[in-house]
Structures are given as C-alpha cells and as structure tokens.
Scaffold this active site. Sequence first.
Site, PDB file in Angstrom:
ATOM      1  N   SER A 120     -18.227   5.203  -2.939  1.00 27.77           N
ATOM      2  CA  SER A 120     -18.937   5.408  -4.281  1.00 27.77           C
ATOM      3  C   SER A 120     -20.349   4.919  -3.929  1.00 27.77           C
ATOM      4  CB  SER A 120     -18.343   4.422  -5.478  1.00 27.77           C
ATOM      5  OG  SER A 120     -18.604   2.992  -5.018  1.00 27.77           O
TER       6      SER A 120
ATOM      7  N   GLY B 169     -12.225   7.797  -7.957  1.00 28.02           N
ATOM      8  CA  GLY B 169     -12.664   8.004  -6.453  1.00 28.02           C
ATOM      9  C   GLY B 169     -11.277   8.400  -5.704  1.00 28.02           C
ATOM     10  N   ASP B 170     -10.049   7.808  -6.092  1.00 33.94           N
ATOM     11  CA  ASP B 170      -8.881   8.049  -5.545  1.00 33.94           C
ATOM     12  C   ASP B 170      -8.285   9.776  -5.647  1.00 33.94           C
ATOM     13  OD1 ASP B 170      -8.673   5.329  -5.126  1.00 33.94           O
ATOM     14  OD2 ASP B 170      -7.810   4.956  -6.940  1.00 33.94           O
TER      15      ASP B 170
ATOM     16  N   ASN C 172     -14.564  16.733  -6.836  1.00 34.54           N
ATOM     17  CA  ASN C 172     -15.131  16.460  -7.962  1.00 34.54           C
ATOM     18  C   ASN C 172     -14.243  17.055  -9.276  1.00 34.54           C
ATOM     19  OD1 ASN C 172     -17.274  15.557  -6.656  1.00 34.54           O
ATOM     20  ND2 ASN C 172     -18.595  17.219  -6.792  1.00 34.54           N
TER      21      ASN C 172
END
Length: 313
Positions: free
Chosen positions: A209, A261-262, A286
């Site tokens: 991140s 994020g995973d 995304n």
Amino acid sequence: MPLAAELEDAEEQEEDRMKGATGALEGLVVGSYCHDVLLRGGRVVGETLGGAAAFVSNVLDAASPREEETAFVVVSKVGPDFAYASAPAPSRHLPLLCAAPTTSFHAKFSDAAASAHAPDRELRRVRACDPIYPADLPDRRFAYGLAVGVAGEVLPQTLERMIQLCRAVLVDAQALIRAFDGEGAVRHVALEGTPYARLLPRLAFLKASSEEAPYVGVDTARRRCCVIITEGRDGCRLYWDGGEARVAPFPAVQVDPTGAGDSFLAGFAAGLLWGLSATDAALLGNFFGAAAVSQVGVPTFHPKMLQLPATWK
C-alpha cells in the site's frame, strides 16, 4: 529428438504437473484465516472472518469459471476456537487445525471518523496462531503462489519453499514488514533489514500500500522485482527496473477497508492467469479492491457485478 523439441516437451510436462484436476493451472495461497473485530467509540460494531487468505480465495473463486472446481490450494492455520468454519472460503479451502487460538485482530476507529477508511484506524493483534512452516506446504509443483500473511505467519523459510515450489510467486508486503509490539499493535519495519530482502530477486511481484511503500524501499525493490503500490481511490502504480505505469481506479463507496489490498492482489493474479498484461491485470485488481471496500468483511460478488470483468478475458 532435437534440443528445441526436447525443451518444449519438458516444458509441457512441467505445465501438466502444475495443473489441478480440472486442467487449470494450480495455485498455492499461503496465509491464515483470522477473526476480525471492528470497534468504534469503544463498542464492537462488527465481527467478521478476516485474514488475507479469506479475501484472496474469495476473489479467486469468483474469478474462476462457475462450471469448474477452483484450481488452487490454501494453506492456512486456525485454532479450535475458529468461528467461521462454515463460511464459503474456509469451507471450500479447509485450514489446518492447531492447538493455539485463531489469530485475532481488533480494528479500532475514531468516533470522529466519517468511514472505516479513516487514517486513524488502530490495528492490534490480540491473539496469534502458530506460523506456517515449510513442512505444512504440499510437496508438489504449482504454477503460481500467493504469500499473503497478515500476522507474521509466513516465515522466511516458508516463503523460500514457496519459491522452490511455484513458477511465479506474488507477495503482499504486509507479510514481510509487519511487526508487533508487546501489546500487539501493528508497526512496520524496513524490508531491507529483514530476512526476506534476499528473496526479492526471486519474486515475480511485490504488492504494497502507499502507507507501506516507504518501508518497502521502492527504488531499491524495483530493481529486483516488479513492485505494485496501491493508492486507494487513486488506483495503483507499477514499478520495474527502468519504468513505471499508473492504472486508474474504480470508484467505490468505502465502508470497510479490510481486505482491499488482498482482493486487489488476487484480482491481479487472476488477470495474469487470464492472459492479461500486467497493467490490465492491475485494472482488474482495482476492480476487486473497490468491491471489497464497499462491504464489511469478506465481500459477496454477485453475477451482475462480475459481468464487466468477464468480458476482459
């Protein structure tokens, strides 16, 4: 047989060994399921299944054809207190049971926060299950591996074993740079000073991140592998030795940032398996990251939601 033909035949045999029962290229996901407790103003406002493995397997299941069994193995550990054995991810990808309690995190949000995406979230590990050891991994070849630890469970020697077993390994930086103080509060350490640093040249992709990026050391890491930095509502950036690219975001109403994020990393991996370029795969990442932040806990993907990315195959 000419040498070129021998090499081609050997490569085909190796690919056959990396295919699951359905004929799809088989993957290896390593990281534990967790208990996540969300608090605001001292009150519990949510209790959910957590752990990167839950979010990653959820996306990989959704991105796979419905008529096929998902071709990946999850290596995760939980304790006898595990509360979500019947949830879709753990019921389809069974964890290893050990005597230690299930890893548990408390995510505390400020009363003044407009949403759970507020930067003043305090994350604390209140229980830790056993780590995942190299001997816990299946002793066979895989097409790809995802190292997605959240609580220090992916040991350096376990990551090294993944690299030996998998043709390509994708890693979430939180598995490498998270440390915990005496009260379990999450902090970050510089990747360069960890035992994981020497393994970077053997990784395919490292995801972090924007908050983790300074600890990763992007300028150094990009010379060893491709680095992906997720930037929330601003999308993500890919960095490699000699170049970079920005990938646009998908809009989302942010409710709970846990697992964004995973979900991104799993979507990115799915895109690569579909044959997409790295930048197009990042766009798919995304999409799944945006879907994750719009729901509390492990998100549910409805068929209509997946119609758009299905056209990218």
